[in-house]
Write a protein that holds these residues in place. Structure first.
Motif, mmCIF file in Angstrom:
data_model
loop_
_atom_site.group_PDB
_atom_site.id
_atom_site.type_symbol
_atom_site.label_atom_id
_atom_site.label_comp_id
_atom_site.label_asym_id
_atom_site.label_seq_id
_atom_site.Cartn_x
_atom_site.Cartn_y
_atom_site.Cartn_z
ATOM 1 N N ILE A 192 0.839 -1.204 0.000
ATOM 2 C CA ILE A 192 0.000 0.000 0.000
ATOM 3 C C ILE A 192 0.872 1.252 0.000
ATOM 4 O O ILE A 192 0.610 2.222 -0.731
ATOM 5 N N ALA A 193 1.937 1.244 0.809
ATOM 6 C CA ALA A 193 2.852 2.383 0.837
ATOM 7 C C ALA A 193 3.536 2.570 -0.521
ATOM 8 O O ALA A 193 3.752 3.711 -0.971
ATOM 9 N N MET A 194 3.862 1.476 -1.187
ATOM 10 C CA MET A 194 4.480 1.564 -2.501
ATOM 11 C C MET A 194 3.521 2.183 -3.510
ATOM 12 O O MET A 194 3.917 3.029 -4.335
ATOM 13 N N LEU A 195 2.241 1.788 -3.463
ATOM 14 C CA LEU A 195 1.254 2.355 -4.381
ATOM 15 C C LEU A 195 1.049 3.838 -4.134
ATOM 16 O O LEU A 195 0.839 4.616 -5.080
ATOM 17 N N LYS A 196 1.099 4.260 -2.896
ATOM 18 C CA LYS A 196 0.949 5.687 -2.592
ATOM 19 C C LYS A 196 2.152 6.477 -3.122
ATOM 20 O O LYS A 196 2.010 7.626 -3.551
ATOM 21 N N ARG A 197 3.347 5.866 -3.100
ATOM 22 C CA ARG A 197 4.514 6.534 -3.656
ATOM 23 C C ARG A 197 4.447 6.600 -5.185
ATOM 24 O O ARG A 197 5.124 7.416 -5.814
ATOM 25 N N MET A 198 3.633 5.724 -5.782
ATOM 26 C CA MET A 198 3.503 5.709 -7.240
ATOM 27 C C MET A 198 2.410 6.639 -7.745
ATOM 28 O O MET A 198 2.290 6.844 -8.966
ATOM 29 N N GLU A 199 1.612 7.196 -6.853
ATOM 30 C CA GLU A 199 0.508 8.051 -7.279
ATOM 31 C C GLU A 199 0.953 9.236 -8.135
ATOM 32 O O GLU A 199 0.303 9.548 -9.152
ATOM 33 N N PRO A 200 2.049 9.938 -7.778
ATOM 34 C CA PRO A 200 2.455 11.062 -8.639
ATOM 35 C C PRO A 200 2.790 10.642 -10.072
ATOM 36 O O PRO A 200 2.574 11.422 -11.015
ATOM 37 N N MET A 201 3.289 9.426 -10.259
ATOM 38 C CA MET A 201 3.639 8.968 -11.603
ATOM 39 C C MET A 201 2.407 8.744 -12.462
ATOM 40 O O MET A 201 2.461 8.843 -13.691
ATOM 41 N N ASP A 202 1.289 8.424 -11.812
ATOM 42 C CA ASP A 202 0.053 8.142 -12.546
ATOM 43 C C ASP A 202 -0.770 9.405 -12.764
ATOM 44 O O ASP A 202 -1.798 9.365 -13.429
#
Length: 434
Positions: free
Chosen positions: A234-244
């Motif tokens: 979940i923490a990894m997905l939150k760090r990926m939010e800016p890329m999306d």
């Protein structure tokens, strides 16, 4: 799925996990390690584990083959089992009485005898599978260190671990006192032989209870490790939010985005490898201790039945209510419910990544990331965790309702049996057992 919907799903999953107080402080971690260290020392004292602990490598070292200590351990365990067989009539007399007077007494004796047989089988199987059990514990210790490196956390035991451990220990001590205190009556200490027999039987029973509590503890640790891995994703997905995000994507160069996605793909691959190892070690733990898990369920269920039998017997014969029997029945039921809920918790946490939008976040941006996501999701489908004991039943919350319905049915049978005179003394039964 829109960006706002993705963010809502990830945030909702993060909130549900953070509300369970998953992050542990230094104080909680020190308490957890202290409890586990003392449990290890008690297990060594009861010869449940004969391996020594290497604190530097955090691994259990196996004793040398053919060593003197190993041979002495085997001889000691054989002596304990043989002594326990010899004192079995004395142990059953505290539960069902010293004399058979009715068919209800005979049925209670059969229940107690089945517990005795299960205890011997459990003790022998645990002794034979000690090497496999040590390997599983070492794999848990290795996973602990590996997850610490992956999640970049130094503390993996939350408050729920300490609370659950102490609650289970409390119920175990309550049941242990109720079962062992009657053995220390003065009538059992007339000669040295009876003293030795009581000491050996107490020693074996404490070792059995230690192994049974290890069943609960193993599922609890697996569930917590699964929960930490889900939180890490979940923490990894939150760090990926800016890329999306479309705005951030224009500010970030294509090379930068591809490089970050490759890093996240490598991180997801490492999570997939840990999930695979955690799935295998949890299944190995269940397979090695499945007889002990079955004995755990059967022991508490039969003890509940015996407590209800004693309660009904006192109520019908003496016109008094045996509150101790009712309290102990609830203690045994709590023991049983804790194990089942812990197993169900482990299964639910293992399925948490399936609820995350892994296949939506950053989709069609990089083939490397899409391949890692597809591999991970396919692995979760093929490695679906099920805690099933000897193919008989699944340990989930629905099984609690089945246990409760069986206990209620048994209680009504006892009441009907007592009202119709089933507890009355029978000359036929007296003569046969005399």
């Amino acid at each position: 799925m829109s960006m706002s919907t993705q963010t809502h799903v990830i945030s909702q999953a993060a909130t549900s996990l953070s509300s369970s107080s998953i992050m542990a402080g230094k104080g909680v971690e020190s308490w957890s390690r202290l409890l586990l260290l003392w449990l290890y020392r008690i297990a060594r004292g009861l010869l449940v584990i004969s391996a020594s602990l290497d604190r530097d490598k955090l691994q259990l070292k196996s004793p040398k083959r053919g060593s003197r200590n190993r041979c002495l351990n085997i001889l000691w365990r054989c002596l304990v089992v043989l002594t326990y067989v010899g004192v079995w009539p004395m142990l059953t007399s505290t539960m069902v009485g010293k004399r058979m007077e009715s068919y209800a007494d005979v049925f209670a004796l059969a229940q107690s005898m089945s517990l005795f047989i299960f205890a011997i089988i459990s003790f022998v199987i645990q002794t034979r599978s000690e090497n496999e059990f040590r390997e599983v514990l070492n794999r848990y210790l290795s996973l602990y260190q590996r997850i610490c490196r992956t999640t970049r956390l130094q503390h993996l035991f939350p408050t729920k671990f300490v609370v659950s451990f102490l609650l289970k220990l409390f119920f175990t001590l309550c049941g242990c006192c109720h079962e062992l205190i009657p053995l220390f009556e003065n009538t059992y200490f007339d000669d040295i032989g009876q003293k030795v027999a009581v000491a050996f039987s107490t020693y074996m029973w404490l070792g059995t209870l230690c192994v049974l509590d290890a069943c609960f503890l193993g599922f609890l640790v697996s569930g917590i490790l699964y929960e930490y891995m889900a939180t890490n994703i979940i923490a990894m997905l939150k760090r990926m939010e800016p890329m999306d995000s479309q705005d951030e994507a224009y500010r970030m160069s294509k090379y930068r985005r591809m490089r970050l996605l490759c890093d996240f793909a490598d991180e997801l691959d490492e999570c997939a490898a840990i999930y695979s190892e955690l799935y295998q070690v949890t299944n190995s733990f269940r397979r090695i201790l499945q007889w002990q898990i079955l004995f755990y369920v059967y022991l508490n269920f039969i003890n509940i039945c015996l407590m209800l039998y004693q309660y009904i017997l006192h109520m019908l014969n003496d016109d008094e209510v045996a509150l101790v029997s009712i309290v102990m029945a609830f203690v045994k039921l709590a023991n049983l419910v804790l194990l089942i809920m812990c197993a169900d918790y482990t299964v639910r946490q293992s399925e948490m990544p399936k609820k995350l939008p892994l296949d939506i976040v950053c989709s069609d941006m990089d083939e490397r990331w899409d391949k890692s996501v597809e591999t991970f999701l396919c692995q979760l489908q093929t490695q679906r965790l099920e805690i099933k004991v000897l193919g008989f039943f699944h340990l989930n919350n629905e099984f609690i309702l089945l246990i409760l319905s069986a206990i209620i049915s048994y209680l009504f049978i006892l009441l009907q049996f007592g009202i119709t005179g089933g507890f009355a003394a029978s000359e036929e039964v007296k003569n046969r057992f005399d």
